[in-house]
Design an enzyme around this catalytic site. Structure first.
Site, PDB file in Angstrom:
ATOM      1  N   SER A 149       1.138  -0.879  -0.314  1.00 61.22           N
ATOM      2  CA  SER A 149       0.076   0.120  -0.183  1.00 61.22           C
ATOM      3  C   SER A 149       0.850   1.307   0.087  1.00 61.22           C
ATOM      4  CB  SER A 149      -1.017   0.398   1.433  1.00 61.22           C
ATOM      5  OG  SER A 149      -1.450   0.713   1.463  1.00 61.22           O
ATOM      6  N   TYR A 162      -1.916  -0.387  10.399  1.00 60.96           N
ATOM      7  CA  TYR A 162      -2.155  -0.997   9.350  1.00 60.96           C
ATOM      8  C   TYR A 162      -0.330   0.129   8.640  1.00 60.96           C
ATOM      9  CZ  TYR A 162      -3.398  -0.720   4.704  1.00 60.96           C
ATOM     10  OH  TYR A 162      -4.059  -1.157   3.771  1.00 60.96           O
TER      11      TYR A 162
END
Length: 253
Positions: A149, A162
């Site tokens: 990501s 995250y």
């Protein structure tokens, strides 16, 4: 379309929806036999049927890859049924955003288990088969694709754990690349920005609203955008190694 993956086998984790399902379709369309791995067997069966209806080969494997025994079994089932393994797409992941202060730590455990440990277990199980395919296969190479990501590059307030998991995926990918590069196993890190999938639906409602506002002025990437990027990377000639691709919606920060 040219079937540039004819004679190869790909395993895709998190294949029951979103980027994983789109990637499985894209690889199958290019001639790969595809092993679909996720926990939601009903969705896998539906996807496998669609791929077969389009003339492809697909195997649905129900597994929780956070369990090392199930990750290993998924890989072994794929190889036993489809004959080999040339491409591993580590796509399974979860995004549970929120402040570190007063966070429900079970969310942290879940992200580390899926985003990091599941990727490690599946890669560990797949690597011997990928090395074998690279030395005796139709393409003279094999591929590990790790879906990370933009959060693996840019840390944001409220994204702490995250961010941690996705930075970890990047570090692991680079170390693995150095380890296997001389044996024709290519390692590619894919770093999408905001994508229109069900990933955000797992966020607590009060956090989800703020995250949606942050991206409200963007036309989000589609799962197919990311899948086509993955397909591009793994269909390059053996001499071409694409280590990292960052893709964002237009005007994204």
């Amino acid at each position: 379309m040219t079937n540039t993956l004819n004679g190869t086998v790909a395993l895709v984790t998190g294949a029951s929806s979103g980027i994983g399902a789109a990637t499985a379709r894209a690889l199958a369309a290019r001639g790969a036999s595809v092993a679909l791995v996720a926990r939601r067997k009903d969705r896998l069966d539906e996807l496998a049927a669609d791929i077969r209806a389009d003339g492809g080969t697909a195997l649905a494997i129900e597994a929780d890859i956070t369990d090392p025994a199930q990750a290993r079994s998924a890989v072994e089932q794929a190889v036993a049924s489809l004959g080999r393994l040339d491409t591993l797409v580590n796509n399974a992941g979860v995004m549970l955003l929120g402040p570190i202060e007063d966070a429900p730590v079970e969310e942290w455990d879940r992200m580390v288990a899926i985003n990091v440990q599941g990727l490690l277990y599946t890669t560990h199980a797949a690597l011997p088969h990928l090395l074998a395919a690279a030395s005796a296969g139709p393409r003279d190479s094999a591929d590990v694709v790790n879906v990370s990501s933009v959060a693996g590059r840019v840390a944001r307030s409220g994204w702490g754990v995250y961010n941690l998991t996705k930075h970890g995926v990047g570090a692991f990918s680079e170390s693995l690349r150095q380890e296997v590069a001389g044996r024709h196993v290519r390692v590619t890190l894919i770093e999408p920005g905001a994508v229109a999938t069900e990933l955000a639906s797992h966020i607590r409602p009060e956090i989800r609203a703020a995250a949606q506002r942050a991206f409200s002025d963007l036309e989000l990437l589609t799962a197919e955008d990311v899948a086509e990027t993955i397909a591009f990377a793994v269909t390059r000639p053996a001499r071409v190694v694409i280590n990292e691709i960052l893709l964002r919606p237009d005007t994204a920060a």
